[in-house]
Design a protein around this motif. Structure first.
Motif, PDB file in Angstrom:
ATOM      1  N   ALA C 215      -9.931   3.885   8.748  1.00  0.00           N
ATOM      2  CA  ALA C 215      -8.638   3.684   8.092  1.00  0.00           C
ATOM      3  C   ALA C 215      -7.518   4.328   8.899  1.00  0.00           C
ATOM      4  O   ALA C 215      -7.639   5.458   9.361  1.00  0.00           O
ATOM      5  CB  ALA C 215      -8.666   4.282   6.685  1.00  0.00           C
ATOM      6  N   THR C 216      -6.423   3.609   9.048  1.00  0.00           N
ATOM      7  CA  THR C 216      -5.231   4.215   9.618  1.00  0.00           C
ATOM      8  C   THR C 216      -4.612   5.160   8.585  1.00  0.00           C
ATOM      9  O   THR C 216      -4.924   5.093   7.392  1.00  0.00           O
ATOM     10  CB  THR C 216      -4.177   3.147   9.983  1.00  0.00           C
ATOM     11  OG1 THR C 216      -3.754   2.515   8.777  1.00  0.00           O
ATOM     12  CG2 THR C 216      -4.737   2.125  10.950  1.00  0.00           C
ATOM     13  N   ILE C 217      -3.747   6.030   9.074  1.00  0.00           N
ATOM     14  CA  ILE C 217      -3.042   6.946   8.164  1.00  0.00           C
ATOM     15  C   ILE C 217      -2.259   6.138   7.117  1.00  0.00           C
ATOM     16  O   ILE C 217      -2.242   6.491   5.937  1.00  0.00           O
ATOM     17  CB  ILE C 217      -2.067   7.835   8.974  1.00  0.00           C
ATOM     18  CG1 ILE C 217      -2.828   8.676  10.015  1.00  0.00           C
ATOM     19  CG2 ILE C 217      -1.239   8.701   8.060  1.00  0.00           C
ATOM     20  CD1 ILE C 217      -3.653   9.786   9.462  1.00  0.00           C
ATOM     21  N   GLU C 218      -1.653   5.048   7.543  1.00  0.00           N
ATOM     22  CA  GLU C 218      -0.852   4.267   6.601  1.00  0.00           C
ATOM     23  C   GLU C 218      -1.729   3.607   5.538  1.00  0.00           C
ATOM     24  O   GLU C 218      -1.380   3.589   4.356  1.00  0.00           O
ATOM     25  CB  GLU C 218      -0.039   3.213   7.359  1.00  0.00           C
ATOM     26  CG  GLU C 218       0.906   2.459   6.450  1.00  0.00           C
ATOM     27  CD  GLU C 218       1.947   1.675   7.221  1.00  0.00           C
ATOM     28  OE1 GLU C 218       2.685   2.285   8.018  1.00  0.00           O
ATOM     29  OE2 GLU C 218       2.024   0.444   7.036  1.00  0.00           O
ATOM     30  N   GLU C 219      -2.873   3.090   5.933  1.00  0.00           N
ATOM     31  CA  GLU C 219      -3.775   2.497   4.939  1.00  0.00           C
ATOM     32  C   GLU C 219      -4.248   3.550   3.940  1.00  0.00           C
ATOM     33  O   GLU C 219      -4.416   3.267   2.746  1.00  0.00           O
ATOM     34  CB  GLU C 219      -4.985   1.869   5.650  1.00  0.00           C
ATOM     35  CG  GLU C 219      -4.644   0.608   6.425  1.00  0.00           C
ATOM     36  CD  GLU C 219      -5.730   0.177   7.399  1.00  0.00           C
ATOM     37  OE1 GLU C 219      -5.669  -0.959   7.875  1.00  0.00           O
ATOM     38  OE2 GLU C 219      -6.633   0.999   7.693  1.00  0.00           O
TER      39      GLU C 219
END
Lengths: 343, 343, 343, 343
Positions: C215-219
């Motif tokens: 997961a990206t930080i934004e997700e």
């Protein structure tokens, strides 16, 4: 932004153009490049005003001023829409027919490289590969036969009538390798070895540039740009898998790069399913898939009695698999040529 | 190790077998599974001695005791060498012909889903796809039409004579979705949502199981094993790209998994180049490459006027591209069937 | 864009505001959220003109109209600059002192969980962890004690005076688990299990949200936003490693996310070095490094006689290592508090 | 397997040992290495029988025969359990105190490099860094001042009493750079540039070896082994982030490698949070976390007025941040030294 000038522009005209670029605020970061389209001045990343631009375009010696939306003008299709075809002996890489490059991971000895060359030719391959200077992860592994290996490879290729490709690893050896090899390979570990890229850019031989383990498409095309910017127009891109998290395969073959690169660059693209997967039993299927995706060719590790390979045995196919590969690759390309007409 | 027992073994025989397994030191972690090969007891990871093993094999009700070299016995080809064919209406996934699944990312409204269904059928697709319960990264994005969307999809499929597939996201809705959908899709984000996998394993519908963003092949097959272990033999694996480092494409399509899975499992494998790349202009080439690599089918996002899609517009193809895809996929499969004979 | 309205705005005022948003072209994708700052209407991604915006701001019931430069307004520091402190019993997560969460991977039986609870308390931990519903890659692995395990954990925590945290895997069990657990854990595999996120958002308990494998930080922050948007302000983010290519460690601990999240969100952040590395001998050093990077706490797998753990034995530390961890974490935090004054 | 022989073994004894190794079936892949522990013969990967081994051990000149469980005997702690301390002027890298290396990404001109040197010294740094031969992704970017830059850097270091480190990119320039630089840096792109590794292994200067973008720990240690095998014992490993999927940071800082390397190798390890994150605001926190994890030092990009940096401006800190970094790093190291006594 790129300024294209007449190939025969005078030194005075060139000086004036360079001065105008600096005056326009491009900081003097000009890169004169001798390219097919005429000489170029690449003004790195600079955006200049409309007036300065018009003045530039009007200077004697200037053909035109072009905005290129990517950082690799020479590799891009903006300046050169037509696909590059790289001639190697009688072979034309990017010329329509899928080009098959085959041979052992490493040149082991005279007997074996001659046997491999004969097997490659008999199975329908177009170019013979073989490593002589081997980049090995461990200093204690076999490092290749070096100069002797390059010569053996060249003799084996000549004996069966196939051009040869082999890797070169340092600027100081480019000249010597270029004497014997028809194509100079730059390996994945050296994709961003910039002194090496400059050296092969000046060597007068086509360059097969493998993608780095973790290189983006843009980084790869910029590596090609290093070669092109030295005046060598003959770069062949070779996808060979990127690093992944699943131990089932040695790398992750990124076939999506094939149709993507066809949009971004005019350079031919080939695929190496041997290093991408590290598994012999997957090589033929993925070579055929690469051709279906539009690749201009494939490069595979092949030798008679693959299990005896001195390196990469697990991913080396035999002559029979190579014959199947050639037959299937041709059938798929023919089918797609036909289907494209129908669709 | 797996103990296969007669489907009509008596309760007493089963009790005796379970007792013998515990006595052999398998800790009681027995998993009775109703499978095509007869009932099974899977003794997790346990290696037992030769004598205990012989005693087990001799018990009434036992067909045989099998060592499986992978942790997913039901999905492996060890217990079931023959390829699974999943029947869906008149379509046979894994039956030889590449199966084309097409339709919009999300069901938008009655008019548009009926138009998409008609376009899919006309272009030669076999199954209609469309999202109703949409897993969206943001809670503020359109979350799909839900139950209404499932019904619209089913009606559109029925109108043109195509079976339908749609995603289900939580155990509590599996029954309702299964009433209307011919295939239940488990999305990438839910590949390891184990309660959901168990629920679809009991729903009496084929399951299309997408690979997780960062799932290894083994984790994926073990997710399939959750479904199979509930007694549902009809799992279709769908490669849709894994997470990568290059922003040029949404994900990295891992086509090497296609021939690799053909060795590891009997389950059919399809490929989704739409989510893998996120780019419309790459979808057809990679769909064809997938078929060349041996995929049993492809799933693509398609609708008339793709640019109006309410989600994933950038990766949605139009009817004309779908026609080209169908034509090229068939041509490639036919060419390979022919070439295989020759090779 | 976010419209903040008075908590006691009348139904008529709300209707009028919603109508004005639609008139401004935001498509009705409004998300009324009950948040600490007053009620909100989140207009997904919409940019509206200056006049429409001024009209909105002037409506009765509207406090203000805010542009939020990220897609997760509730998690962002734009709307709430002050750090969130999550109270759990006497513990304050995000309150300055590093919070230590420790306990076994899985609750094995009454004796062992009580011994682990006592060891955790004695070593200075603040919260007891233990898995009862276990997400296991294989359907044949031990799946946890379930409801019985949750109760045992709660009793063990109560016996030593520590609050407890345990994982919940499906919406239908959230209520039952919330009856016994002080904090509900959502695991990495379920970070984008949106029905589950909504369910824990309504459960009236703090939520410990682990980052997904890829997961990206934004997700991850958008997953937190799902919980916050249900009205639950108490989300604790837990970094636990992302998928990598090197088999030496189970995952790659991404400590850079700690200072990065401190800039992006007001939510507290803790770190789990046990799952991140999979190696007991690395846990203490990395727990201390996490605190040095600014983490609000750490969560580790610990039990007496770690080698007997029924799962994750290789990454479980013992009581002595936990004591060293607590001592070093406190020393580092104190040193940094002092150094910050000096610097 | 490694055979350690007396440093003063005679040529005849050496010949006899080599012959015995070949007779034992090690294929002649012997690598005589002059190392601190005496001369070595590394027999690549070979396992030999007990009798052959006993015979080897009994040969004149042989000290002992050692099984090394990893492929990098010289870098491993098996042959050399004691930590290597690299002396550079008055600085001792690996000697206990965290060593701070700071300076600009690239040497821009005399004024700026002298100002940076003075700022680095004043803030408490121990070594000055600065790039002169710059590996740039694009051929059109500023490529560094080259030889002039190396000299400017050396003069600036001398002026403030700091040793200097700078990158060298090709074998042919190693000698020239080594004349002026106290430490030779091999950059990430060249971690597997084996001719370069051999050249710096013979240059008589400590080598700072950065980890490749996608290098495993084992590949990194084998790259160090190339340097060590040339007889240069002074290799400093520098973690600088590996390639990741989240655009929020330039790379993923893998701090777990710090305690892991402390177990695998005796070489000192430093951390570069500037390239790892690409974000100035994260550098200090992660430098301090690195020291907390056990790093022997950190390397950061720093200059007065960072926003004017000619490359990497976004990740360059200023003198004030460097002072905070030094103060916090010392405080954390002191706190951990104290805590370790207590724990």
């Amino acid at each position: 932004m790129v300024v294209i000038i007449h190939a025969d522009a005078s030194p005075e005209e060139r000086t004036e153009i360079a001065r105008a670029l600096v005056a326009a605020g491009t900081q003097g970061a000009l890169h004169p490049v001798h390219a097919a389209a005429g000489d170029l001045y690449v003004a790195d990343g600079a955006a200049i005003g409309a007036r300065a631009r018009a003045r530039l375009a009007a200077l004697p010696g200037v053909v035109r001023v072009v905005d290129v939306p990517v950082p690799y003008p020479l590799a891009s299709r903006t300046l050169q829409p037509a696909r590059t075809v790289v001639p190697v002996g009688n072979v034309r890489i990017g010329g329509g027919e899928p080009v098959i490059i085959a041979g052992p991971c490493a040149v082991a000895d005279e007997t074996r490289i001659f046997a491999a060359a004969e097997a490659a030719r008999a199975a329908g391959a177009h170019i013979l590969r073989g490593g002589a200077y081997k980049p090995r992860t461990s200093p204690y592994s076999f490092q290749g036969l070096g100069a002797e290996g390059v010569e053996l490879l060249a003799r084996a290729g000549a004996a069966v009538g196939l051009p040869v490709v082999t890797e070169v690893m340092e600027p100081g050896l480019v000249g010597a390798v270029a004497t014997h090899a028809d194509i100079l390979q730059v390996g994945s570990r050296n994709m961003q070895n910039f002194p090496l890229l400059r050296a092969v850019g000046r060597a007068g031989r086509p360059v097969l540039l493998k993608r780095g383990f973790a290189a983006t498409i843009e980084e790869w095309l910029l590596a090609a740009e290093y070669v092109l910017a030295e005046g060598n127009p003959h770069v062949i891109l070779c996808e060979r898998g990127i690093r992944g998290f699943d131990p089932q395969t040695r790398n992750v073959l990124d076939l999506a790069c094939v149709p993507l690169l066809a949009r971004l660059t005019h350079l031919p693209v080939i695929v190496d399913p041997s290093h991408a997967t590290g598994r012999r039993e997957l090589v033929v299927s993925l070579a055929v898939a690469a051709v279906a995706a539009g690749a201009d060719g494939v490069m595979v590790e092949m030798q008679p009695e693959p299990e005896t390979a001195i390196s990469d045995a697990a991913q080396t196919i035999g002559p029979e698999e190579l014959r199947a590969l050639v037959s299937q690759a041709r059938a798929v390309r023919a089918a797609l040529d036909g289907a494209a007409v129908l669709a």
